[in-house]
Design a protein around this motif. Structure first.
Motif, PDB file in Angstrom:
ATOM      1  N   ILE A  95       0.831  -1.201   0.000  1.00 21.52           N
ATOM      2  CA  ILE A  95       0.000   0.000   0.000  1.00 21.52           C
ATOM      3  C   ILE A  95       0.871   1.260   0.000  1.00 21.52           C
ATOM      4  CG2 ILE A  95      -0.173   0.038   2.523  1.00 21.52           C
ATOM      5  CD1 ILE A  95      -2.962   1.085   0.051  1.00 21.52           C
ATOM      6  N   GLU A  96       2.081   1.140   0.508  1.00 24.96           N
ATOM      7  CA  GLU A  96       2.990   2.286   0.575  1.00 24.96           C
ATOM      8  C   GLU A  96       3.532   2.650  -0.813  1.00 24.96           C
ATOM      9  OE1 GLU A  96       3.504  -0.562   2.177  1.00 24.96           O
ATOM     10  OE2 GLU A  96       3.547  -0.208   4.329  1.00 24.96           O
ATOM     11  N   PRO A  97       3.853   3.912  -1.014  1.00 30.30           N
ATOM     12  CA  PRO A  97       3.794   5.035  -0.068  1.00 30.30           C
ATOM     13  C   PRO A  97       2.381   5.619   0.032  1.00 30.30           C
ATOM     14  CG  PRO A  97       4.647   5.801  -2.161  1.00 30.30           C
ATOM     15  CD  PRO A  97       4.474   4.318  -2.296  1.00 30.30           C
ATOM     16  N   ILE A  98       1.958   5.883   1.252  1.00 35.70           N
ATOM     17  CA  ILE A  98       0.708   6.610   1.475  1.00 35.70           C
ATOM     18  C   ILE A  98       1.089   8.070   1.660  1.00 35.70           C
ATOM     19  CG2 ILE A  98      -1.319   6.871   2.941  1.00 35.70           C
ATOM     20  CD1 ILE A  98      -1.038   3.956   3.730  1.00 35.70           C
ATOM     21  N   ASN A  99       0.909   8.835   0.618  1.00 29.22           N
ATOM     22  CA  ASN A  99       1.349  10.227   0.639  1.00 29.22           C
ATOM     23  C   ASN A  99       0.706  10.968  -0.522  1.00 29.22           C
ATOM     24  OD1 ASN A  99       2.747  12.487   1.474  1.00 29.22           O
ATOM     25  ND2 ASN A  99       4.738  11.449   1.546  1.00 29.22           N
ATOM     26  N   SER A 100       0.722  12.268  -0.466  1.00 33.60           N
ATOM     27  CA  SER A 100       0.171  13.066  -1.557  1.00 33.60           C
ATOM     28  C   SER A 100       1.068  12.931  -2.789  1.00 33.60           C
ATOM     29  CB  SER A 100       0.080  14.539  -1.152  1.00 33.60           C
ATOM     30  OG  SER A 100       1.370  15.078  -0.950  1.00 33.60           O
ATOM     31  N   LEU A 101       0.487  13.138  -3.942  1.00 30.15           N
ATOM     32  CA  LEU A 101       1.249  13.075  -5.189  1.00 30.15           C
ATOM     33  C   LEU A 101       2.412  14.068  -5.162  1.00 30.15           C
ATOM     34  CD1 LEU A 101       1.581  12.045  -8.065  1.00 30.15           C
ATOM     35  CD2 LEU A 101      -0.183  13.652  -8.809  1.00 30.15           C
ATOM     36  N   GLU A 102       2.200  15.216  -4.540  1.00 29.81           N
ATOM     37  CA  GLU A 102       3.225  16.255  -4.456  1.00 29.81           C
ATOM     38  C   GLU A 102       4.464  15.772  -3.719  1.00 29.81           C
ATOM     39  OE1 GLU A 102       3.789  20.668  -2.362  1.00 29.81           O
ATOM     40  OE2 GLU A 102       1.988  19.460  -1.988  1.00 29.81           O
ATOM     41  N   ALA A 149      -9.772   6.958  -7.942  1.00 30.93           N
ATOM     42  CA  ALA A 149      -8.681   7.695  -7.301  1.00 30.93           C
ATOM     43  C   ALA A 149      -9.017   7.913  -5.825  1.00 30.93           C
ATOM     44  CB  ALA A 149      -8.477   9.031  -7.997  1.00 30.93           C
ATOM     45  N   ILE A 150      -8.019   7.707  -4.962  1.00 32.17           N
ATOM     46  CA  ILE A 150      -8.214   7.863  -3.524  1.00 32.17           C
ATOM     47  C   ILE A 150      -7.085   8.728  -2.980  1.00 32.17           C
ATOM     48  CG2 ILE A 150      -8.350   6.671  -1.299  1.00 32.17           C
ATOM     49  CD1 ILE A 150      -9.386   4.216  -2.801  1.00 32.17           C
ATOM     50  N   GLU A 151      -7.430   9.712  -2.196  1.00 34.50           N
ATOM     51  CA  GLU A 151      -6.448  10.650  -1.656  1.00 34.50           C
ATOM     52  C   GLU A 151      -5.300   9.922  -0.967  1.00 34.50           C
ATOM     53  OE1 GLU A 151      -6.144  14.322   1.586  1.00 34.50           O
ATOM     54  OE2 GLU A 151      -8.031  13.236   1.305  1.00 34.50           O
ATOM     55  N   GLY A 152      -4.069  10.263  -1.333  1.00 33.75           N
ATOM     56  CA  GLY A 152      -2.891   9.704  -0.693  1.00 33.75           C
ATOM     57  C   GLY A 152      -2.448   8.359  -1.244  1.00 33.75           C
ATOM     58  N   MET A 193      -2.525  -4.772   5.962  1.00 37.11           N
ATOM     59  CA  MET A 193      -2.550  -3.590   5.110  1.00 37.11           C
ATOM     60  C   MET A 193      -3.568  -2.570   5.623  1.00 37.11           C
ATOM     61  SD  MET A 193      -3.254  -3.208   0.989  1.00 37.11           S
ATOM     62  CE  MET A 193      -1.754  -4.048   0.486  1.00 37.11           C
ATOM     63  N   GLN A 194      -4.699  -3.064   6.084  1.00 38.94           N
ATOM     64  CA  GLN A 194      -5.708  -2.153   6.627  1.00 38.94           C
ATOM     65  C   GLN A 194      -5.213  -1.483   7.910  1.00 38.94           C
ATOM     66  OE1 GLN A 194      -8.590  -0.904   5.727  1.00 38.94           O
ATOM     67  NE2 GLN A 194      -8.725  -1.968   3.761  1.00 38.94           N
ATOM     68  N   ALA A 199      -3.579   3.623  10.337  1.00 36.20           N
ATOM     69  CA  ALA A 199      -2.506   4.365  11.004  1.00 36.20           C
ATOM     70  C   ALA A 199      -2.160   5.643  10.253  1.00 36.20           C
ATOM     71  CB  ALA A 199      -1.266   3.487  11.143  1.00 36.20           C
ATOM     72  N   SER A 200      -2.358   5.659   8.943  1.00 41.82           N
ATOM     73  CA  SER A 200      -2.016   6.836   8.139  1.00 41.82           C
ATOM     74  C   SER A 200      -2.941   8.011   8.421  1.00 41.82           C
ATOM     75  CB  SER A 200      -2.070   6.492   6.649  1.00 41.82           C
ATOM     76  OG  SER A 200      -3.410   6.370   6.196  1.00 41.82           O
ATOM     77  N   GLY A 201      -4.203   7.723   8.733  1.00 43.14           N
ATOM     78  CA  GLY A 201      -5.180   8.778   8.983  1.00 43.14           C
ATOM     79  C   GLY A 201      -5.550   9.579   7.751  1.00 43.14           C
ATOM     80  N   ILE A 202      -5.117   9.115   6.560  1.00 43.78           N
ATOM     81  CA  ILE A 202      -5.386   9.836   5.315  1.00 43.78           C
ATOM     82  C   ILE A 202      -6.569   9.204   4.594  1.00 43.78           C
ATOM     83  CG2 ILE A 202      -4.443  10.453   3.041  1.00 43.78           C
ATOM     84  CD1 ILE A 202      -1.673  10.416   4.272  1.00 43.78           C
TER      85      ILE A 202
END
Length: 236
Positions: A95-102, A149-152, A193-194, A199-202
């Motif tokens: 699932i990583e990276p859980i982060n914004s595209l930026e 599409a899902i944020e992060g 994975m869940q 834990a990411s909170g995103i």
């Protein structure tokens, strides 16, 4: 279950825990010979030992999806266990990276591409001659993220979307040889994975309570049906 189905050989990636483990256990307990693979040598050893003690046919072998240079050799090693494969289940994913595209980092993105897209695609290629010979099946574990599409989740959504197309490509090119390819989107299943997602909170997916998630055993039963000839009509 018919005798010929009992002897089907299945190779599943990412089978140490979660959905992969559940699918592997379900298939083994229903007469399949199952090759459990994880990233490291001993990832699936305890699972296989437990199954063999109960008289089921199972074997453990490492397949590191993040190491493309060793992937063909490790696949050939898996195929040598029982001499062939009837069903390939591409389950392993990150699932990583859980982060914004930026803020996405190259190294993290590259790993997601390798594990979620390149390695599963190459595994199909490496198993192709066996799948042709056996009129076999590929089951690709997809996700609602492959079409939404899902944020992060830039890396996860885009690589699962790519695997979704590989699933269709496998059907397109394999149908003439009797190869079927089914994409299984299991929903929000209670897995490690869940835990990372929460834990990411995103995004809204991270807010789903653990008690509201699907039990992985249900995914195992659904995959058992997908592996049967009844599901071939949904190839592609």
């Amino acid at each position: 279950m018919s005798e010929n189905l009992k002897k089907k050989i299945c190779l599943i990636t990412g089978a140490r825990t979660g959905i992969g483990l559940s699918i592997g256990l379900t298939l083994a307990q229903n007469g399949y010979r199952v090759i459990f693979s994880g990233r490291s040598v001993n990832d699936c050893k305890d699972t296989v030992d437990g199954l063999m003690t109960k008289g089921f046919e199972a074997f453990a072998t490492p397949i590191d999806l993040s190491n493309l240079s060793s992937l063909k050799q490790q696949t050939e090693m898996a195929l040598s266990i029982w001499g062939t494969v009837d069903t390939l289940i591409n389950n392993g994913a990150v699932i990583e990276p859980i982060n914004s595209l930026e803020k996405i980092e190259l190294q993290d993105f590259e790993k997601a591409v390798k594990v979620n897209y390149l390695a599963p695609s190459l595994l199909i290629s490496y198993c192709w001659s066996n799948l042709m010979k056996n009129k076999g099946k590929v089951i690709n574990i997809l996700s609602g993220a492959s079409i939404n599409a899902i944020e992060g989740w830039t890396a996860y959504c885009s690589t699962k979307a790519a695997l979704h197309m590989i699933n269709q490509q496998t059907h397109l090119e394999g149908n003439q040889y009797g190869i079927s390819s089914i994409g299984l989107s299991p929903g929000m299943v209670d897995t490690d994975m869940q835990d990372k997602i929460r834990a990411s909170g995103i995004n809204k997916v991270s807010k789903v309570r653990k008690e509201d998630l699907i039990n992985s055993k249900k995914t195992g039963l659904f995959a058992l049906w997908c592996a049967s000839p009844e599901a071939n009509q949904f190839s592609g």
